[in-house]
Design a protein around this motif. Structure first.
Motif, mmCIF file in Angstrom:
data_model
loop_
_atom_site.group_PDB
_atom_site.id
_atom_site.type_symbol
_atom_site.label_atom_id
_atom_site.label_comp_id
_atom_site.label_asym_id
_atom_site.label_seq_id
_atom_site.Cartn_x
_atom_site.Cartn_y
_atom_site.Cartn_z
ATOM 1 N N ILE A 92 -18.314 4.731 0.006
ATOM 2 C CA ILE A 92 -16.873 4.818 -0.243
ATOM 3 C C ILE A 92 -16.503 3.711 -1.223
ATOM 4 O O ILE A 92 -16.714 2.533 -0.947
ATOM 5 C CB ILE A 92 -16.078 4.662 1.069
ATOM 6 C CG1 ILE A 92 -16.426 5.800 2.033
ATOM 7 C CG2 ILE A 92 -14.584 4.623 0.792
ATOM 8 C CD1 ILE A 92 -15.822 5.648 3.408
ATOM 9 N N LYS A 93 -15.980 4.092 -2.363
ATOM 10 C CA LYS A 93 -15.693 3.126 -3.427
ATOM 11 C C LYS A 93 -14.309 2.517 -3.240
ATOM 12 O O LYS A 93 -13.347 3.214 -2.911
ATOM 13 C CB LYS A 93 -15.808 3.797 -4.794
ATOM 14 C CG LYS A 93 -17.202 4.285 -5.143
ATOM 15 C CD LYS A 93 -17.233 4.957 -6.506
ATOM 16 C CE LYS A 93 -18.653 5.352 -6.899
ATOM 17 N NZ LYS A 93 -19.233 6.310 -5.939
ATOM 18 N N VAL A 94 -14.234 1.206 -3.498
ATOM 19 C CA VAL A 94 -12.972 0.466 -3.432
ATOM 20 C C VAL A 94 -12.598 0.017 -4.846
ATOM 21 O O VAL A 94 -13.418 -0.601 -5.534
ATOM 22 C CB VAL A 94 -13.110 -0.759 -2.505
ATOM 23 C CG1 VAL A 94 -11.838 -1.592 -2.506
ATOM 24 C CG2 VAL A 94 -13.480 -0.345 -1.081
ATOM 25 N N PRO A 95 -11.406 0.324 -5.335
ATOM 26 C CA PRO A 95 -10.305 1.004 -4.639
ATOM 27 C C PRO A 95 -10.201 2.500 -4.944
ATOM 28 O O PRO A 95 -9.221 3.125 -4.546
ATOM 29 C CB PRO A 95 -9.094 0.275 -5.215
ATOM 30 C CG PRO A 95 -9.473 0.052 -6.649
ATOM 31 C CD PRO A 95 -10.971 -0.232 -6.632
ATOM 32 N N GLU A 96 -11.204 3.066 -5.665
ATOM 33 C CA GLU A 96 -11.089 4.473 -6.079
ATOM 34 C C GLU A 96 -10.906 5.410 -4.890
ATOM 35 O O GLU A 96 -10.076 6.330 -4.942
ATOM 36 C CB GLU A 96 -12.332 4.884 -6.879
ATOM 37 C CG GLU A 96 -12.476 4.163 -8.204
ATOM 38 C CD GLU A 96 -13.235 2.861 -8.086
ATOM 39 O OE1 GLU A 96 -13.643 2.323 -9.129
ATOM 40 O OE2 GLU A 96 -13.426 2.366 -6.947
ATOM 41 N N THR B 72 -6.835 6.284 3.632
ATOM 42 C CA THR B 72 -6.925 5.953 2.208
ATOM 43 C C THR B 72 -6.752 4.461 1.967
ATOM 44 O O THR B 72 -6.933 3.990 0.842
ATOM 45 C CB THR B 72 -5.859 6.710 1.391
ATOM 46 O OG1 THR B 72 -4.550 6.280 1.805
ATOM 47 C CG2 THR B 72 -6.009 8.207 1.579
ATOM 48 N N ALA B 73 -6.407 3.721 3.031
ATOM 49 C CA ALA B 73 -6.214 2.276 2.885
ATOM 50 C C ALA B 73 -6.388 1.591 4.229
ATOM 51 O O ALA B 73 -6.178 2.196 5.287
ATOM 52 C CB ALA B 73 -4.835 1.973 2.307
ATOM 53 N N ILE B 74 -6.773 0.311 4.178
ATOM 54 C CA ILE B 74 -6.974 -0.492 5.384
ATOM 55 C C ILE B 74 -6.329 -1.860 5.190
ATOM 56 O O ILE B 74 -6.540 -2.513 4.164
ATOM 57 C CB ILE B 74 -8.469 -0.681 5.706
ATOM 58 C CG1 ILE B 74 -9.169 0.671 5.894
ATOM 59 C CG2 ILE B 74 -8.655 -1.543 6.941
ATOM 60 C CD1 ILE B 74 -10.668 0.565 6.120
ATOM 61 N N VAL B 75 -5.563 -2.288 6.187
ATOM 62 C CA VAL B 75 -5.026 -3.650 6.232
ATOM 63 C C VAL B 75 -5.866 -4.431 7.234
ATOM 64 O O VAL B 75 -5.979 -4.027 8.400
ATOM 65 C CB VAL B 75 -3.543 -3.661 6.658
ATOM 66 C CG1 VAL B 75 -3.046 -5.098 6.811
ATOM 67 C CG2 VAL B 75 -2.689 -2.912 5.646
ATOM 68 N N THR C 198 -6.980 -2.921 -4.419
ATOM 69 C CA THR C 198 -5.925 -1.943 -4.137
ATOM 70 C C THR C 198 -5.524 -1.233 -5.430
ATOM 71 O O THR C 198 -5.513 -1.835 -6.501
ATOM 72 C CB THR C 198 -4.675 -2.618 -3.536
ATOM 73 O OG1 THR C 198 -4.242 -3.691 -4.392
ATOM 74 C CG2 THR C 198 -4.974 -3.179 -2.157
ATOM 75 N N SER C 199 -5.215 0.053 -5.305
ATOM 76 C CA SER C 199 -4.737 0.808 -6.462
ATOM 77 C C SER C 199 -3.903 1.985 -5.984
ATOM 78 O O SER C 199 -3.885 2.310 -4.785
ATOM 79 C CB SER C 199 -5.903 1.310 -7.316
ATOM 80 O OG SER C 199 -6.631 2.302 -6.620
ATOM 81 N N SER C 200 -3.227 2.628 -6.913
ATOM 82 C CA SER C 200 -2.388 3.783 -6.582
ATOM 83 C C SER C 200 -3.248 4.915 -6.037
ATOM 84 O O SER C 200 -4.389 5.120 -6.475
ATOM 85 C CB SER C 200 -1.636 4.263 -7.820
ATOM 86 O OG SER C 200 -0.755 3.269 -8.286
ATOM 87 N N LEU D 161 0.823 -1.203 0.000
ATOM 88 C CA LEU D 161 0.000 0.000 0.000
ATOM 89 C C LEU D 161 0.864 1.263 0.000
ATOM 90 O O LEU D 161 0.568 2.239 -0.700
ATOM 91 C CB LEU D 161 -0.930 0.002 1.213
ATOM 92 C CG LEU D 161 -2.033 -1.055 1.203
ATOM 93 C CD1 LEU D 161 -2.711 -1.131 2.559
ATOM 94 C CD2 LEU D 161 -3.055 -0.764 0.108
ATOM 95 N N ILE D 162 1.936 1.228 0.780
ATOM 96 C CA ILE D 162 2.831 2.390 0.840
ATOM 97 C C ILE D 162 3.474 2.635 -0.524
ATOM 98 O O ILE D 162 3.591 3.784 -0.988
ATOM 99 C CB ILE D 162 3.906 2.189 1.930
ATOM 100 C CG1 ILE D 162 3.245 2.205 3.320
ATOM 101 C CG2 ILE D 162 4.989 3.253 1.839
ATOM 102 C CD1 ILE D 162 4.167 1.824 4.458
#
Length: 376
Positions: A292-296, A270-273, A363-365, A202-203
């Motif tokens: 909340i849209k994933v991964p947008e 912006t991300a969850i593990v 996952t996305s940038s 993610l990083i």
């Protein structure tokens, strides 16, 4: 016909097929669509009926393949003490849900092919139930035991049962985690590294505001959290107060805590593990509530690469768990110990699997728009 009556009708019919031998152990049952048409019931009814049968041990699910008939002949009561056959006990925290059917299938496939019978038991991750399981196994004179520890991050009150087995030369092997006080043989996944590679992924995609959802009463969760923290350190990403949400077997209020975090739209992660895929799917449902849209809008990573990772519209990026291979390796180890064979592949008391990340579309940038320029 009432909903529960319909569910019971579907369940009883499927059990009848199994009892009558129309569906044999290992056979794949009809698909969800086929069952809906066959019984003229809703999809929800079929899902509930099949889910109940999985939970009760009649059926098991296999990732990407479907739902199959369990071998219930190996879920009988333990053998009597004067039985001449070799009997291996298998204790897991759960039996019929999540990744456990695949682990058990691996154990079962190897042991039965080598003439061993099995006695299954589950603790529901409860030390008192673990005590009952251990007493039953010991009183049944099992020849060996494969066990998944219960609440491994806390002191376990049942250690003396394992010491008793050790003293009586009854081999036991721990899977997924182990009680460190015993220094037992074990087969595990490197969960610290698993947590690291998930967070590091993610990083590398540009995320910095990442939160982790971890189970705190087993070592798997704590080790995954440790890897999560290491990824922040090694990438020089700043820590922040709300970066952890933890829960236990009994206290699973993480969704309400997550909702509090998500309410502040200006300061959302912006991300969850996630601790595992099961938790990740629950998180996906919450994100839908908040549109909340994933991964947008937010990327999410699961753990275990279970059938749940591909069960929803959003296919989860997930850390792979060896599942069936772990079960086979555990069975090989216990058989070699019981038979005292010179097995070159069995010389080590510990086996640690290297985790791998299965990247999918959850996952996305991280993309930010600044001054009409897209910056990644």
């Amino acid at each position: 016909m009432a909903q529960q009556t319909k569910v019971s009708m579907v369940k009883e019919k499927i059990k009848e097929w199994i009892i009558d031998g129309k569906v044999l152990p290992g056979d794949k049952i009809y698909s969800e669509n086929e069952l809906v048409k066959m019984f003229e019931v809703s999809r929800h009814t079929v899902r509930q009926a099949v889910g109940d049968l999985v939970h009760e041990g009649w059926l098991y699910r296999e990732q990407g393949a479907g739902t199959f008939c369990s071998n219930r002949s190996n879920q009988v009561q333990p053998q009597s003490a004067n039985s001449t056959g070799k009997n291996i006990g298998v204790i897991t925290t759960y039996i019929s849900d999540y990744i456990f059917p695949s682990i058990i299938k691996g154990i079962e496939s190897y042991l039965t092919s080598h003439g061993y019978s099995l006695t299954f038991a589950c603790t529901d991750n409860d030390p008192e139930k673990e005590k009952q399981c251990l007493e039953t196994m010991i009183n049944s004179n099992i020849d060996g035991l494969i066990v998944e520890p219960t609440r491994s991050s806390s002191y376990n009150p049942n250690l003396h049962y394992y010491l008793e087995m050790e003293q009586n030369n009854t081999p036991f092997l721990m899977i997924n985690q182990y009680y460190p006080q015993l220094n037992p043989p074990y087969i595990i996944l490197d969960d610290e590294k698993g947590g690291f590679i998930a967070t590091d992924h993610l990083i590398k995609l540009g995320h910095k505001k990442i939160i982790g959802l971890f189970k705190s009463d087993d070592l798997q969760g704590l080790n995954r959290m440790e890897g999560f923290i290491r990824a922040f350190r090694e990438n020089n990403i700043p820590f922040f107060p709300e970066m952890f949400i933890t829960f236990t077997t009994k206290e699973r209020d993480f969704l309400s805590k997550l909702k509090e975090v998500l309410k502040d739209a200006t300061n959302r992660p912006t991300a969850i593990v996630c601790y595992n895929d099961e938790i990740a799917v629950q998180v996906l449902n919450v994100l839908r509530e908040y549109d909340i849209k994933v991964p947008e809008d937010l990327s999410i990573i699961g753990y275990d690469n279970s059938y749940l990772s591909i069960a929803t519209e959003t296919k989860l990026t997930s850390v792979n768990h060896p599942k069936m291979d772990m079960g086979i390796e555990a069975a090989k180890w216990i058989v070699a110990e019981v038979e005292k064979r010179d097995n070159k592949d069995n010389t080590s008391r510990q086996k640690v699997y290297e985790p791998e990340l299965k990247v999918r579309n959850s996952t996305s940038s991280l993309i930010k728009v600044e001054d009409s320029k897209i910056i990644i």
